[in-house]
Each structure stands twice: as C-alpha cells, then as structure tokens.
Design an enzyme around this catalytic site. Structure first.
Site, mmCIF file in Angstrom:
data_model
loop_
_atom_site.group_PDB
_atom_site.id
_atom_site.type_symbol
_atom_site.label_atom_id
_atom_site.label_comp_id
_atom_site.label_asym_id
_atom_site.label_seq_id
_atom_site.Cartn_x
_atom_site.Cartn_y
_atom_site.Cartn_z
ATOM 1 C CE1 TYR A 102 -25.068 5.165 0.932
ATOM 2 C CE2 TYR A 102 -25.738 6.426 -1.000
ATOM 3 C CZ TYR A 102 -24.767 5.742 -0.300
ATOM 4 O OH TYR A 102 -23.499 5.619 -0.813
ATOM 5 N N GLY A 152 -18.021 -0.680 -5.737
ATOM 6 C CA GLY A 152 -17.439 -1.506 -4.687
ATOM 7 C C GLY A 152 -17.850 -2.954 -4.820
ATOM 8 C CD GLU A 194 -2.500 1.772 0.455
ATOM 9 O OE1 GLU A 194 -2.560 2.998 0.266
ATOM 10 O OE2 GLU A 194 -3.134 0.932 -0.242
ATOM 11 N NE ARG A 237 -15.897 11.894 -1.557
ATOM 12 C CZ ARG A 237 -15.064 11.687 -0.550
ATOM 13 N NH1 ARG A 237 -15.542 11.380 0.644
ATOM 14 N NH2 ARG A 237 -13.763 11.792 -0.709
ATOM 15 C CG ASP A 290 -12.486 2.136 -9.086
ATOM 16 O OD1 ASP A 290 -13.488 1.556 -9.544
ATOM 17 O OD2 ASP A 290 -12.546 3.038 -8.230
#
Length: 724
Positions: free
Chosen positions: A237, A334, A46, A200, A321
């Site tokens: 949501y 996802g 990572e 967002r 992705d």
C-alpha cells in the site's frame, strides 16, 4: 457594609495531575498529547536516545484518524494517502481476484482512512506533544531513561540508574516486551511467536511504474493491494504522498527463523530467502520482491500474547502493545493504541484529583478492555491460513469487522461513560425526563366521552385544525448522537455520518384548546432500531427532546404518551411561503435559530406515482428497512430515591394514518436552510442549560433538505404504545 463580591483569587483552582508515561512510541506520544491538552504535567521516559520510530507504514482507519484530527494532526499534512480501494490478485497468476471501491464506502465514515509512514506520524506526534506551540504545557521527554520497575500503588517509577520519580498516574506504553505490565497482578505475560513472520520494505513508486512487469499493480493510486496464498501473503500500500509503496510479506516463521536473532523490528532479512519463500508466486510478483534493497530489508516475528486479566492496577494503566499486542492482519494495532491514549485522557480531565485516579482508570478499562480484545480476535481470524479456517469452521466477514473497527469514537464513547459515572455519584441530582404530572383531560380523550361532545364537534367543523411544519434534515455524527440512545436502541447502519432533522410545527384551530394553537420543535434522529427481548427488531426515528410553548400539550404528551417534552418559547416568523426564521428561546435567552428561504411548491404526489420496479442492488450493505414510526423513551423517577426509576420503557408511535376528510397537504422545498445552536450557562437557562450545551456540541456536516408542509387535520398520536 461588608463587601459581598467574590474574590476569584480565593477560589481554589484545579491542579494538573503529574503523568508519568513509559515509552515514546506512537501510543506513548498520543497519550502525552491528549493529556497535555487536558492541562496536565506530562513526563515521558524513553529508553532509546532519539525516541525515533523507524518502522514502515501504518493504517489510520476512521476510528483512529478522527482522534488524531481531534488532537490537531491531519494525516494529509504528513504525507498520508487516502485508501480508496482494496484489490486482491491471485498469487500464482497475477490475475485480479476481486476489487472493492472503499471510496464509496468511505461516505459511511466520519473520517477518511489514511495510510502514512510510521516515522512521519511518530515525528508529528512528538512535535505536537513536546513542542512549545499548542494547548497546555509541553510534555517533557526524557531520552535514554530506561524504566527498571513500577510501584503502582505509590505511583513511582524507578530508572536503571536507581533514581525514582513520583507521579499521580503511571502509563505503561513500553511495547510488547513491557516492564510496566509485570506490575499488574497476572500481567507477567510473555509474547510468543504466532507462527508467522514478516519481511518488510519500502520501494519508490516510480521504480515499480518504470518496469512493465510491475507497472500494472500500481495503476490505481490509493489502493491496498494483496496477494494471498494458502499460508503466505504479500501486502502492498502507498504512503508519503504516493511516492513510496510499503510492503509486508507474511509467511510461516519456520521458513525465515534463521534470519531472526532477536524479537525487534530491526532484524535484517535475507533477500534470497524471501525470494525462495515466494517462489510459487507469479513472475510479475517476484519481480517486485527482486527490487527490494537487501540492506534495508527487515524481518520480524509476528508476536501474540495471552489476554491480560486487566489493563490497570492501582494508579497504573498499560496501553497499546503493552496491554494487547496486535497481529497486522487488520491494520488496527496503531489505531487501538491511539484509542487507548485518547480514552485515558478522556477520563482524566482537568479537575481530576489524585484521589479520583483509581476509579477513573476503572472507567478507562471498562471502555477499552472488551473492544480491544474483540478486535484482537477479529485480527487473529483474518490472519488464519485457508486450511486453519476450514478446520475451525471459521468464516471471514470483513464488512462486519470493518463496521466494528471503523464505527467507533473513543473520545465520545469514553467521555459519555465518565459523565454517567459522575452523575451516578452526585446524590443531589434528580434524574428526570419530561414525564407526567398526573392524569388530566387532553387531546386523546375520545370525543364520545367528552361532556360537551356536541359543542366540540361543531367547533371542529367551524374551525378546521391546521398545521404548518418546517423541517431541516442534516448530516451529523453517529458517535455523538448515539450517546443519547437508551439501552436496546442502536443505529441500523454502521456509518458514522448519519441523518437527523430539526422539525418545527405550528398548530392552529385546536378544538381541545378552544380553537387556539401552539408550536413544538424537536430533534428527530433517523435510522434507529430497537432490539426486543426475543431478538426481533423495530425500526424508526428516535425523538430525544420536544420543545413546546404551551403547558397543556406538554403535560398531556408527557402523561399519556411518555414523550420527552420541555417548555421553550418558539417564535416562527414567516415570509409568504418563501421562507421563515424560527427562534427557540427561554425568557429572552435564545439558544437556537433556524432559517429557511427560497421555498418552492412541489407537485402533489399521487398514489403510486413514484412506484417502480425493484432496483437491482450491487455489493455493499443492504438498504435500511422502512421505518415504522417514532421512538421515544418514558422515564418516571422514584420519589426519594435519586437515580432510581419507578418505571422506564421505550415507546413507539406508529406513522399516523391520514385524517378522515383532510385535504392533500401542500409541500414546499428548498436547499437553502441553516441551523444555529448556542450553549448557555445555568444562569441564562437554569432548567435547560444541559440540553442547550448538548445541542450546541452536535456536529452539523451539511443540510440535506428543508421543507414546509401545510396540512389540515391533526393526528393525536393515540396509537402510541410501549414496545414490549
């Protein structure tokens, strides 16, 4: 005398593969978890220091949620909220446009649709993949380890500090700006602005409920809420146990591009600009936007990318992705990354050798390439502006999209593909169905042509042919059962929870067996259709296997009808119409037990007794068409050519008409029944172990009904015909 015992230590044990995963996002971690559980040595590289996902919320539809559950992660345990409905408001007025109760539709799907905070999902996956608890060896996470390049042929990665790491498989899960992708020929694709961007943010649910202007929008818990205008939309949501609401405000990129300096998820957005972009929305909706904390408001471009020519090269596979970036309009980005990771693990079980890797990755691509791009196409259409849809003549059919998206199990599907591949390579295998051994006298020979027709007819009159049928109808997994269906057959409903029946019939007084009898027991899968070459469909129940305890009916049924019959002992112990226990065995090895108890006689059904006026149907999928009979599949292997058939085709046995002169059957029903199926190895069931293993793996979600039907007069299925 030499010792003939086998030294188990001398048997070479399978060795784990060394898997190198680039990226510790959701896709990388689910891949690590799934491959860890397969027993492999997993290393994750990572680029960041914390490998911490900081996004907002994410959809876990049935197709993804079921895979997470298989891996041991329950969305409810990390604050997941079940999506029970979808509601759309008119943006300019705030009035309700439509509302759909997805909870009722949810019964179609094997797993619920959950909404979870992305960071919570990421943390849970990280703990499961790298923690000391759990199946397999913990994956090792290397942080601050940016990968500079990948050598797909030699399966080597080079880090920015110049060090190299060798493995057996490399997985590129490094996102939309993937470096791993460039190691695939033709994979030097660059993401581009789709024309839309998104703000967002998250808001506490109680902040909205305490304001009279916004409280109306959250009265219904578990709802996905939308306000869709011509070229902009707002989506809301819940997540975090219904304590937080997630917002995505999608709009033309040109209206917020001044706020976007990069292409990441962490660009801070301007609240004033957001309010300006949504100034045409109703005051109650703008009141929601006013509550956004500008210090936490994010804005990012929605990136798209040209289709990759392949997801694989040599021993490299890219997922998520890195392979197929998704726009957010169906919440499947996802989910498809999760499907990728689990499918990759499914083709690499323990025992896979480094030499097997290239062809296994080809199976992975065959299982994932078309599906991922088809959902990508659905997603692009779902995100089109009203004018663009009209100009292109596109129509949205969200029920079709949902059925395709939700009604898939990547593990079942890919595992089945791997098994087919392995069987195709094993030339020692003989692909055989229960098929004919040659023509012989049997029950379907017309009486007038029988050499002893007079005696046979007298015997039938003296000893009537009778049957006793015990059946247990139950709910099970479509994604598991559909792997049995030959080409052309499919489930009529997209539901992943379907019905099947175990049915056992004992026949007595059979004239063609000198007044003797026998029993048969089969698995019947309901709600199946076959698509003919002209596109028309035939509807029925599919019979993949029928066990019988006498050679003569097995041979005649195979030869004359092509039925899938196998031998087994069937022991039916009855209890004066109140119940029975049925044991299915082979030479003393029992591999199935079925019980019914508390049977009560049902009143006879008279002609037309239950007829009624048609019921007016509301929105939702139409009821299935009436079934026309029972399907089975005839298969005749070619001699000396393993894996080839001389002939194979589908057969339909129409529902039989009542036997002339037969008395009305007596029916007894109960809700008290059980099914127990056991897998046995090749030593216990040398010719049936593959069937017993499959049956034992079949999920059973609950009994729907159980019956005993007693009849006189037995049909011979002489109406069975090949479909085309």
């Amino acid at each position: 005398m030499a010792d003939s015992s086998v030294d188990s230590s001398a048997i070479e044990q399978p060795k784990p593969l060394r898997i190198l995963i680039i990226g510790a996002g959701i896709g990388g971690l689910i891949t690590a978890l799934a491959l860890r559980q397969q027993g492999h040595d997993v290393q994750i590289f990572e680029s960041s220091k914390l490998a911490q996902e900081t996004g907002a919320a994410i959809h876990l539809a049935s197709n993804a949620n079921g895979l997470l559950r298989r891996m041991g992660l329950d969305a409810e345990a990390i604050g997941g909220v079940e999506c029970v409905g979808v509601i759309e408001y008119i943006p300019q007025t705030g009035a309700v446009k439509y509302q759909v109760d997805t909870a009722k539709m949810g019964k179609m799907w094997q797993h619920p649709w959950h909404l979870v905070h992305r960071a919570h999902l990421h943390t849970a996956l990280k703990e499961l993949a790298t923690g000391s608890e759990g199946k397999g060896q913990a994956a090792k996470l290397h942080v601050a380890s940016r990968v500079q390049s990948v050598d797909a042929k030699n399966c080597t990665i080079t880090l920015e500090d110049g060090s190299t790491v060798q493995g057996d498989v490399v997985v590129g899960a490094d996102g939309v700006h993937s470096r791993a992708r460039t190691s695939i020929p033709g994979g030097d694709k660059h993401p581009f602005d789709s024309g839309k961007s998104a703000f967002r943010f998250l808001l506490p649910t109680d902040v909205l409920s305490s304001d009279p202007q916004t409280a109306e929008f959250i009265k219904k818990t578990g709802y996905l809420t939308m306000w869709i205008a011509e070229d902009r939309r707002l989506i809301m949501y819940p997540c975090v146990n219904n304590t937080m609401m997630n917002f995505v405000a999608i709009h033309p990129s040109k209206e917020s591009e001044a706020d976007i300096t990069g292409a990441g998820w962490q660009e801070t957005g301007s609240k004033a600009r957001m309010l300006e972009i949504y100034k045409s929305f109703a005051p109650s909706i703008r009141a929601i936007l006013e509550k956004a904390d500008e210090s936490k408001l994010k804005v990012w471009q929605l990136l798209d990318m040209e289709q990759m020519p392949s997801f694989i090269h040599e021993k490299l596979a890219v997922i998520g992705d890195a392979a197929h970036p998704f726009l957010p309009h169906q919440g499947q980005g996802g989910g498809q990354a999760i499907e990728d990771g689990v499918a990759l693990a499914a083709v690499l079980p323990m025992g896979t050798t480094p030499a097997d890797v290239k062809e296994r990755l080809q199976i992975f691509e065959e299982c994932r390439y078309e599906r991922a791009h088809k959902i990508q196409s659905f997603t692009r259409t779902a995100g089109m502006d009203t004018a663009e849809l009209a100009a292109k003549g596109e129509k949205l059919d969200m029920m079709v999209y949902m059925a395709y998206n939700f009604g898939h199990d990547a593990w079942d599907y890919t595992t089945n593909a791997l098994q087919k591949h392995l069987k195709s390579k094993d030339k020692s295998l003989r692909f055989r169905s229960p098929i004919e051994f040659g023509a012989a006298p049997g029950p379907r020979r017309p009486l007038c042509f029988h050499p002893n027709a007079t005696e046979l007819n007298a015997l039938r009159q003296k000893t009537p042919e009778t049957s006793r049928t015990y059946s247990i109808k139950f709910r099970t997994s479509r994604t598991y059962l559909q792997n049995l269906l030959p080409a052309g057959f499919a489930f009529t409903s997209p539901a992943t929870a379907v019905s099947a029946t175990i049915s056992c019939t004992t026949l007595d007084g059979m004239a063609w067996l000198a007044s003797g009898g026998y029993s048969h027991l089969g698995l019947y899968i309901h709600g199946i259709n076959y698509t003919k070459r002209d596109g028309s469909k035939v509807f029925g129940t599919y019979l993949p296997v029928l066990f019988e305890n006498l050679a003569d009916p097995i041979i005649t049924g195979r030869d004359e009808l092509g039925m899938p019959k196998l031998f087994a002992d069937i022991d039916v112990k009855e209890n004066a119409d109140k119940g029975c226990e049925i044991a299915l065995s082979w030479r003393g090895t029992t591999f199935g037990t079925f019980t019914l108890s508390d049977l009560n006689e049902e009143p006879p059904v008279m002609n037309g007794e239950h007829s009624a006026a048609p019921v007016q149907r509301g929105p939702g999928p139409p009821p299935p068409p009436p079934e026309q009979g029972t399907f089975f599949y005839r298969y005749v292997p070619a001699v000396g050519e393993p894996g080839k058939s001389d002939v194979e085709y589908p057969v339909l046995a129409p529902k039989p008409e009542a036997v002339a002169g037969a008395t009305p059957p007596k029916s007894f029903a109960t809700k008290t029944a059980s099914i127990s199926l056991q897998a046995e190895d090749w030593q216990a069931l040398p010719t049936l172990h593959h069937v017993s293993e499959w049956l034992a793996g079949m999920p059973i979600y609950g009994v729907e009904e159980a019956k005993l039907v007693r009849s006189t007069g037995v049909t011979d299925l002489s109406g069975a015909r090949r479909i085309e």
